[in-house]
Design a protein around this motif. Sequence first.
Motif: not given
Length: 359
Positions: A177, A179, A252, A256, A258
């Motif tokens: 995580y 980002e 995830i 990605t 989310t």
Amino acid sequence: MKRKVLFVLILTMSFISACGANPVASQAEFDIEENTTHETSAVNGIEVASGLFKITLPEECRDSYAASVDANSITIYHKQSKYDGYGGMAFTISAFNPPSSFEGNGYEKVGELTDAEGNLYTITLGYPTEIQCNPDEDVPANYKTLTNLGEKCVETLEGINGATYTYQAGTKGDDLYGEIIEKYKTAAKEGWSTAKYEENNMSPEFANIVNTDGIDGIGIAYYDITKNGVDECFVGPMNSSSNGAAYDIYKIVDGTPTLIVSGGPDDSFYAWSALLINEYSSGEDEYGKYIYIINDTTPDLTMQYALKHDGYENSANPWFISYDEDEGWENISKEDYNKRDYAPEQYEKLNFIPLSKIK
């Protein structure tokens, strides 16, 4: 798909056995199962290999185990229980490509493997969900030994034929995580408004928290609420009077991070084992909880039931329950309400760390 069907069939057979029927496998069928074992002796035990990876069993298991092996998986059985028709499955280790295709299959991710061509696989560990040995007898000691080997095998698993394996890769929040964390740091340092937080799909309440307590008024915690081996990311206030309150939660999905939910002080979220509990308040005499399960393959939630205390609706009997968000509420007694309620002290005590301390 073929492997998944085989796994289901094994569990089905074991369930039938546990219910009294005992379809004893023929010696020929059992020999075929044993002959699929890609076994070699090693200095430190017995190596069993698929097309991508190998595991090592201790020498003491040589006479008690059997294995089913294909290109992407190894399933270990208790030999006698399998021969007697009770399934005998101890554990299964599988490789999934694309990596996210394991989601929803009841497996736990334990690491990642990259083959010689650069293809990435999720490595999973799975256990049977039904009894796998004679239910009328004590569980054999060597069956217990085999089931206890699952965790050790995935820790020491090795890639073969040019494949490389990293234990716990792609499972820990610190690695997943980055980002998301940077986004909250940027918002705090730049002093975003409530509107800008909301535009960026973040709880606007964090703007108020930063204005009052600074960047470290925001806390980050990682917890595997979906029980698939991969951490979810919980973002909440460090100075909350309620233990473990989260305003934003991420998981995830297809590799990605989310957003699952976003809330605030009157609409906060808590973990309780595999359940997500949403506490809300709509006034002094209306408050309640929604109890959810997070879906494996999507960011969606599945409601189990909801409770509310609504004195505005019924001051004499303000306790309600609902099993469907679209079907409304029905009155229940206070006793029934309390039986279904989750007290805050039952919630998971998540280890929130101040935002600036997260790397």
